[in-house]
Design a protein around this motif. Structure first.
Motif, PDB file in Angstrom:
ATOM      1  N   LEU A 223      31.106  34.484  41.024  1.00 56.77           N
ATOM      2  CA  LEU A 223      30.228  35.371  40.272  1.00 56.77           C
ATOM      3  C   LEU A 223      30.046  36.697  41.001  1.00 56.77           C
ATOM      4  CD1 LEU A 223      28.286  35.667  37.846  1.00 56.77           C
ATOM      5  CD2 LEU A 223      26.522  34.724  39.309  1.00 56.77           C
ATOM      6  N   GLY A 224      29.717  36.642  42.278  1.00 59.70           N
ATOM      7  CA  GLY A 224      29.490  37.857  43.047  1.00 59.70           C
ATOM      8  C   GLY A 224      30.727  38.719  43.186  1.00 59.70           C
ATOM      9  N   VAL A 225      31.861  38.091  43.471  1.00 57.04           N
ATOM     10  CA  VAL A 225      33.100  38.850  43.628  1.00 57.04           C
ATOM     11  C   VAL A 225      33.523  39.473  42.300  1.00 57.04           C
ATOM     12  CG1 VAL A 225      35.579  38.618  44.119  1.00 57.04           C
ATOM     13  CG2 VAL A 225      33.906  37.588  45.646  1.00 57.04           C
ATOM     14  N   SER A 226      33.365  38.734  41.216  1.00 62.75           N
ATOM     15  CA  SER A 226      33.773  39.291  39.918  1.00 62.75           C
ATOM     16  C   SER A 226      32.911  40.493  39.534  1.00 62.75           C
ATOM     17  CB  SER A 226      33.710  38.222  38.824  1.00 62.75           C
ATOM     18  OG  SER A 226      32.386  37.822  38.559  1.00 62.75           O
ATOM     19  N   ILE A 227      31.616  40.434  39.790  1.00 63.36           N
ATOM     20  CA  ILE A 227      30.742  41.566  39.478  1.00 63.36           C
ATOM     21  C   ILE A 227      31.061  42.746  40.389  1.00 63.36           C
ATOM     22  CG2 ILE A 227      28.343  42.353  39.421  1.00 63.36           C
ATOM     23  CD1 ILE A 227      29.199  40.488  37.090  1.00 63.36           C
ATOM     24  N   ALA A 228      31.341  42.486  41.667  1.00 61.18           N
ATOM     25  CA  ALA A 228      31.698  43.569  42.594  1.00 61.18           C
ATOM     26  C   ALA A 228      33.001  44.239  42.162  1.00 61.18           C
ATOM     27  CB  ALA A 228      31.824  43.032  44.015  1.00 61.18           C
ATOM     28  N   VAL A 229      33.988  43.456  41.765  1.00 59.32           N
ATOM     29  CA  VAL A 229      35.254  44.023  41.278  1.00 59.32           C
ATOM     30  C   VAL A 229      35.014  44.819  39.999  1.00 59.32           C
ATOM     31  CG1 VAL A 229      37.513  43.419  40.286  1.00 59.32           C
ATOM     32  CG2 VAL A 229      36.742  42.331  42.392  1.00 59.32           C
ATOM     33  N   GLY A 230      34.155  44.307  39.121  1.00 59.77           N
ATOM     34  CA  GLY A 230      33.827  45.036  37.896  1.00 59.77           C
ATOM     35  C   GLY A 230      33.151  46.361  38.175  1.00 59.77           C
ATOM     36  N   LEU A 231      32.262  46.396  39.163  1.00 59.66           N
ATOM     37  CA  LEU A 231      31.599  47.651  39.529  1.00 59.66           C
ATOM     38  C   LEU A 231      32.590  48.654  40.102  1.00 59.66           C
ATOM     39  CD1 LEU A 231      28.312  46.277  41.099  1.00 59.66           C
ATOM     40  CD2 LEU A 231      28.492  47.680  39.041  1.00 59.66           C
ATOM     41  N   VAL A 232      33.502  48.182  40.945  1.00 62.19           N
ATOM     42  CA  VAL A 232      34.523  49.078  41.501  1.00 62.19           C
ATOM     43  C   VAL A 232      35.423  49.592  40.383  1.00 62.19           C
ATOM     44  CG1 VAL A 232      36.578  49.159  42.973  1.00 62.19           C
ATOM     45  CG2 VAL A 232      34.486  48.093  43.809  1.00 62.19           C
TER      46      VAL A 232
ATOM     47  N   GLN B  97      25.247  48.789  37.180  1.00 56.30           N
ATOM     48  CA  GLN B  97      26.249  49.691  36.603  1.00 56.30           C
ATOM     49  C   GLN B  97      25.677  51.085  36.410  1.00 56.30           C
ATOM     50  OE1 GLN B  97      28.000  48.335  32.937  1.00 56.30           O
ATOM     51  NE2 GLN B  97      29.572  49.919  32.966  1.00 56.30           N
ATOM     52  N   ASP B  98      24.443  51.184  35.967  1.00 55.38           N
ATOM     53  CA  ASP B  98      23.812  52.494  35.813  1.00 55.38           C
ATOM     54  C   ASP B  98      23.707  53.216  37.150  1.00 55.38           C
ATOM     55  OD1 ASP B  98      23.435  52.357  33.056  1.00 55.38           O
ATOM     56  OD2 ASP B  98      21.510  51.328  33.261  1.00 55.38           O
ATOM     57  N   VAL B  99      23.349  52.490  38.189  1.00 53.23           N
ATOM     58  CA  VAL B  99      23.214  53.101  39.514  1.00 53.23           C
ATOM     59  C   VAL B  99      24.572  53.525  40.058  1.00 53.23           C
ATOM     60  CG1 VAL B  99      22.581  52.619  41.910  1.00 53.23           C
ATOM     61  CG2 VAL B  99      21.059  51.917  40.071  1.00 53.23           C
ATOM     62  N   VAL B 100      25.571  52.666  39.941  1.00 51.82           N
ATOM     63  CA  VAL B 100      26.893  52.960  40.490  1.00 51.82           C
ATOM     64  C   VAL B 100      27.563  54.114  39.749  1.00 51.82           C
ATOM     65  CG1 VAL B 100      29.228  52.009  40.717  1.00 51.82           C
ATOM     66  CG2 VAL B 100      27.272  50.674  41.459  1.00 51.82           C
ATOM     67  N   GLU B 101      27.399  54.165  38.428  1.00 56.06           N
ATOM     68  CA  GLU B 101      28.027  55.222  37.635  1.00 56.06           C
ATOM     69  C   GLU B 101      27.218  56.509  37.626  1.00 56.06           C
ATOM     70  OE1 GLU B 101      28.906  53.851  33.713  1.00 56.06           O
ATOM     71  OE2 GLU B 101      30.500  52.522  34.409  1.00 56.06           O
ATOM     72  N   LEU B 102      26.037  56.509  38.240  1.00 55.71           N
ATOM     73  CA  LEU B 102      25.151  57.674  38.263  1.00 55.71           C
ATOM     74  C   LEU B 102      24.836  58.162  36.854  1.00 55.71           C
ATOM     75  CD1 LEU B 102      26.796  59.650  41.208  1.00 55.71           C
ATOM     76  CD2 LEU B 102      24.788  58.154  41.294  1.00 55.71           C
ATOM     77  N   GLY B 103      24.652  57.207  35.957  1.00 56.24           N
ATOM     78  CA  GLY B 103      24.353  57.541  34.569  1.00 56.24           C
ATOM     79  C   GLY B 103      22.867  57.489  34.297  1.00 56.24           C
ATOM     80  N   VAL B 104      22.531  57.477  33.026  1.00 57.05           N
ATOM     81  CA  VAL B 104      21.143  57.368  32.597  1.00 57.05           C
ATOM     82  C   VAL B 104      20.676  55.950  32.908  1.00 57.05           C
ATOM     83  CG1 VAL B 104      19.586  57.502  30.628  1.00 57.05           C
ATOM     84  CG2 VAL B 104      21.537  59.047  30.772  1.00 57.05           C
ATOM     85  N   TRP B 105      19.630  55.837  33.694  1.00 53.96           N
ATOM     86  CA  TRP B 105      19.138  54.515  34.064  1.00 53.96           C
ATOM     87  C   TRP B 105      18.584  53.806  32.837  1.00 53.96           C
ATOM     88  CZ3 TRP B 105      16.636  53.321  39.323  1.00 53.96           C
ATOM     89  CH2 TRP B 105      17.489  53.728  40.342  1.00 53.96           C
TER      90      TRP B 105
ATOM     91  N   PRO C  28      38.931  49.418  29.987  1.00 57.33           N
ATOM     92  CA  PRO C  28      38.112  48.376  29.350  1.00 57.33           C
ATOM     93  C   PRO C  28      36.737  48.283  30.002  1.00 57.33           C
ATOM     94  CG  PRO C  28      40.027  47.423  30.467  1.00 57.33           C
ATOM     95  CD  PRO C  28      40.084  48.889  30.675  1.00 57.33           C
ATOM     96  N   GLU C  29      35.774  47.831  29.255  1.00 60.27           N
ATOM     97  CA  GLU C  29      34.411  47.623  29.756  1.00 60.27           C
ATOM     98  C   GLU C  29      34.367  46.271  30.459  1.00 60.27           C
ATOM     99  OE1 GLU C  29      31.693  49.471  29.817  1.00 60.27           O
ATOM    100  OE2 GLU C  29      32.673  51.166  28.862  1.00 60.27           O
ATOM    101  N   LEU C  30      34.845  46.250  31.693  1.00 63.78           N
ATOM    102  CA  LEU C  30      35.001  44.999  32.426  1.00 63.78           C
ATOM    103  C   LEU C  30      33.664  44.335  32.714  1.00 63.78           C
ATOM    104  CD1 LEU C  30      37.050  43.088  33.643  1.00 63.78           C
ATOM    105  CD2 LEU C  30      36.914  44.380  35.759  1.00 63.78           C
ATOM    106  N   LEU C  31      32.645  45.092  33.054  1.00 63.19           N
ATOM    107  CA  LEU C  31      31.348  44.476  33.349  1.00 63.19           C
ATOM    108  C   LEU C  31      30.741  43.825  32.108  1.00 63.19           C
ATOM    109  CD1 LEU C  31      29.811  46.973  35.871  1.00 63.19           C
ATOM    110  CD2 LEU C  31      30.324  44.577  36.260  1.00 63.19           C
ATOM    111  N   CYS C  32      30.893  44.453  30.975  1.00 59.34           N
ATOM    112  CA  CYS C  32      30.414  43.853  29.726  1.00 59.34           C
ATOM    113  C   CYS C  32      31.187  42.562  29.457  1.00 59.34           C
ATOM    114  CB  CYS C  32      30.574  44.841  28.578  1.00 59.34           C
ATOM    115  SG  CYS C  32      29.927  44.245  27.013  1.00 59.34           S
ATOM    116  N   LEU C  33      32.476  42.599  29.683  1.00 51.45           N
ATOM    117  CA  LEU C  33      33.317  41.421  29.493  1.00 51.45           C
ATOM    118  C   LEU C  33      32.908  40.292  30.435  1.00 51.45           C
ATOM    119  CD1 LEU C  33      35.849  40.831  27.747  1.00 51.45           C
ATOM    120  CD2 LEU C  33      37.209  41.422  29.712  1.00 51.45           C
TER     121      LEU C  33
ATOM    122  N   ALA D 150      34.638  50.033  37.332  1.00 51.38           N
ATOM    123  CA  ALA D 150      33.892  50.950  36.465  1.00 51.38           C
ATOM    124  C   ALA D 150      33.907  52.381  36.989  1.00 51.38           C
ATOM    125  CB  ALA D 150      32.451  50.470  36.309  1.00 51.38           C
ATOM    126  N   VAL D 151      34.011  52.551  38.306  1.00 47.56           N
ATOM    127  CA  VAL D 151      33.990  53.898  38.875  1.00 47.56           C
ATOM    128  C   VAL D 151      35.339  54.324  39.441  1.00 47.56           C
ATOM    129  CG1 VAL D 151      31.531  53.863  39.367  1.00 47.56           C
ATOM    130  CG2 VAL D 151      33.133  53.067  41.102  1.00 47.56           C
TER     131      VAL D 151
END
Length: 163
Positions: free
Chosen positions: A13-22, A67-75, A37-42, A24-25
């Motif tokens: 779980l942790g590794v998959s979310i970390a890979v998804g965050l990487v 994801q909002d924090v990592v992408e520096l988007g609208v929180w 693709p929207e990997l984190l949503c997937l 995403a950016v």
């Protein structure tokens, strides 16, 4: 004390979310950035549908906030969208899991479409605009990635006997 199955599950779980965050950016050229693709949503869809007892709306919210924090988007944009997606998955996971993987891809297309609309709506309120045709391509690419994700993670879970 955590059993080896629980540790393997948490590790996956942790590794998959970390890979998804990487992912995403990960910088892509302008031409290919709309095919990402929207990997984190997937991953939220996959993990909530396969572990509804352990993961739920809080998991979706926390992943979206990350994801909002990592992408520096609208929180709150991704956080709200992934919370809605997690809720829909919790309410219908038994039905969706009974379908074939390709039929599940249609559901994933709809769920990721909802995610895209909610995120675009929140970002539109903040003044950021994305043309509608740029929302369809990532949604389609994500739905096409669904069979690969299912095969990969179910194979890993079976191989390492993670729960």
């Amino acid at each position: 004390m955590a059993t080896p199955k629980q540790r393997n599950y948490a590790l996956f779980l942790g590794v998959s979310i970390a890979v998804g965050l990487v992912f995403a950016v990960l910088p892509l050229s302008q031409d290919f950035s709309y095919l990402r693709p929207e990997l984190l949503c997937l991953l939220v869809i996959f993990w909530v549908m396969n572990s509804p007892e352990q993961l739920g709306m809080t998991f979706g919210f926390l992943v979206g906030l990350l994801q909002d924090v990592v992408e520096l988007g609208v929180w709150g944009g991704h956080a709200m969208a992934l919370t809605i997606i997690a809720y829909i998955c919790l309410m219908s996971y038994q039905r969706i899991r009974s379908y074939s993987v390709w039929h599940q891809s249609l559901w994933v297309f709809i769920l990721v479409g909802v995610h895209q609309v909610v995120v675009n709506w929140v970002q539109g309120i903040a003044g950021y605009r994305t043309p509608a045709h740029y929302l369809v391509l990532p949604t389609l690419m994500t739905a096409l990635c669904w069979p690969l994700i299912v095969f990969f993670f179910l194979r890993l879970r079976h191989l390492y006997r993670a729960q």
